[in-house]
Design a protein around this motif. Structure first.
Motif, PDB file in Angstrom:
ATOM      1  N   ILE A  52       7.898  -7.670   2.542  1.00  0.00           N
ATOM      2  CA  ILE A  52       7.573  -8.188   3.634  1.00  0.00           C
ATOM      3  C   ILE A  52       6.831  -9.713   3.697  1.00  0.00           C
ATOM      4  O   ILE A  52       5.938  -9.807   3.085  1.00  0.00           O
ATOM      5  N   ASP A  59       3.470 -11.961  -0.115  1.00  0.00           N
ATOM      6  CA  ASP A  59       4.191 -10.970   0.364  1.00  0.00           C
ATOM      7  C   ASP A  59       3.448  -9.624   0.156  1.00  0.00           C
ATOM      8  O   ASP A  59       3.124  -9.244  -0.715  1.00  0.00           O
ATOM      9  N   SER A 148      -1.564  -6.989   6.750  1.00  0.00           N
ATOM     10  CA  SER A 148      -1.149  -5.713   6.383  1.00  0.00           C
ATOM     11  C   SER A 148      -1.563  -4.409   6.878  1.00  0.00           C
ATOM     12  O   SER A 148      -1.035  -3.391   6.936  1.00  0.00           O
ATOM     13  N   LEU A 151       1.001  -2.701   9.096  1.00  0.00           N
ATOM     14  CA  LEU A 151       1.955  -2.260   8.297  1.00  0.00           C
ATOM     15  C   LEU A 151       1.494  -0.957   7.667  1.00  0.00           C
ATOM     16  O   LEU A 151       2.186   0.071   7.546  1.00  0.00           O
TER      17      LEU A 151
END
Length: 379
Positions: A52, A59, A148, A151
């Protein structure tokens, strides 16, 4: 402890390699370097990954075996630390007696290695429970998980269990509940004027901010697990000028979701009207992480972890902690969540941060047995 005990030297060597890479939350290069090192290890066991991409931060990595379809277990860890660039040069990894030291050694470079070798153990003994896990390695936990958190929530929605790799407490306890928290930025705008010549023309932003600080601090209720701390205050340009701007950063901590709702409402009410006529108030921010409460699902998972611990000779305790972690996000969406499954250590975020080296193998063994139990057991 079979494969795990035999791998202790390799585990320590990998921890040393990771610790000696600067990977503060804003060091994209360092975090991505750590991710590449770990990915290579998982690829050798038939895992695949999704990267990601973050433009400025590191990342995120989603790792899952190529033969896995839907998985029940989320294993959650982060690759960033709180330490600035150059810390690893000044304080590289070292071992003194049974303790390893270095920036991020327990929070959470050693947890990344514990997780990897737990999976390696399952792979080594032919236990395909590793096909029932999804691993998420994030890059921004130490700064509140701004890129994050969504996610984590999205991946968690399809899982039954979330196992979070923050370190165990210093006495070896796992973490069954956490406080939630967040940060507000309060900006006050006034009107500048000469403090000696025309003070009546000014509107003091600092005076208004002082009123607000007192009102906000009065919201503290430590017995209930609610704390508000105005930690940074700035304002004014010269002593002989009525200040036209002042700012404060406010840390909040709560123990339940309901407390968070009430506290947010009270803070908004306090900041809705100025005490000093002519002052303008701007309030930004809010609750970043909900608390990880000890729900029935979480309590049942705690008992499973303790049972697995007893099966390998560990008498585990669980505890509440005031600090926040990404465990809040899967728990928030109703997933059975447990935290503190990493190795034992202490003095997090300080020059004295340490890992109890002897805890590496037992926590690795515990995690691998727990993955098997949740995959094959009746829970």
């Amino acid at each position: 402890m079979d494969f795990v005990k035999e791998s202790e030297k390799s585990m320590i060597e990998l921890i040393e390699k990771l610790v000696n890479i600067d990977s503060g939350s804003n060091n994209k290069e360092g975090i991505d370097r750590i991710g590449k090192i770990l990915i290579k290890k998982y690829l050798k066991m038939g895992f695949d990954y999704q990267r990601i991409i973050n433009d400025t931060l590191g990342d995120h990595l989603v790792i899952q075996h190529k033969d896995a379809a839907e998985t029940d277990i989320l294993l959650l860890a982060h690759m960033d630390t709180v330490f600035p660039d150059g810390t690893t040069t000044a304080r590289p990894f070292k071992i003194i007696d049974n303790r390893a030291y270095g920036p991020g050694v327990i929070d959470m470079k050693s947890s990344l290695v514990t997780l990897l070798y737990s999976v390696k153990r399952l792979f080594h003994i032919g236990d395909e429970s590793y096909k029932n896990i999804s691993i998420l390695l994030t890059s921004d936990e130490e700064i509140g998980s701004p890129t994050s958190k969504q996610l984590i929530r999205k991946i968690s929605e399809t899982k039954k269990y979330a196992l979070v790799m923050e370190p165990a407490r210093e006495d070896g306890s796992i973490v069954s509940s956490r406080r939630g928290g967040g940060c507000y930025q309060l900006t006050v705008k006034g009107r500048a004027a000469h403090a000696g010549v025309s003070p009546e023309e000014g509107v003091s932003a600092i005076e208004e901010l002082a009123y607000k600080i007192v009102e906000l601090e009065e919201l503290n209720s430590l017995d209930e697990g609610i704390s508000i701390s105005v930690g940074i205050v700035e304002g004014g340009e010269a002593v002989n000028v009525i200040p036209d701007k002042a700012e404060a950063s406010i840390d909040i901590r709560i123990s339940s979701i309901e407390q968070g709702k009430r506290l947010a409402k009270k803070i908004e009410e306090i900041c809705s009207q100025p005490n000093v006529e002519g002052a303008e108030i701007i309030l930004e921010g809010g609750l970043g992480r909900q608390p990880m409460e000890l729900t029935q699902k979480n309590l049942e998972l705690v008992e499973v972890v303790k049972e697995v611990g007893r099966s390998i000779g560990l008498e585990l305790k669980d505890t509440h902690t005031g600090g926040g972690s990404d465990a809040s996000f899967p728990s928030e969406v109703g997933v059975a969540t447990i935290d503190g499954l990493g190795p034992i250590g202490g003095e997090l975020h300080s020059e004295d941060e340490y890992l109890e080296v002897s805890s590496l193998t037992e926590r690795c063994y515990l995690l691998s047995k727990l993955i098997t139990r949740l995959t094959k057991g009746n829970y």
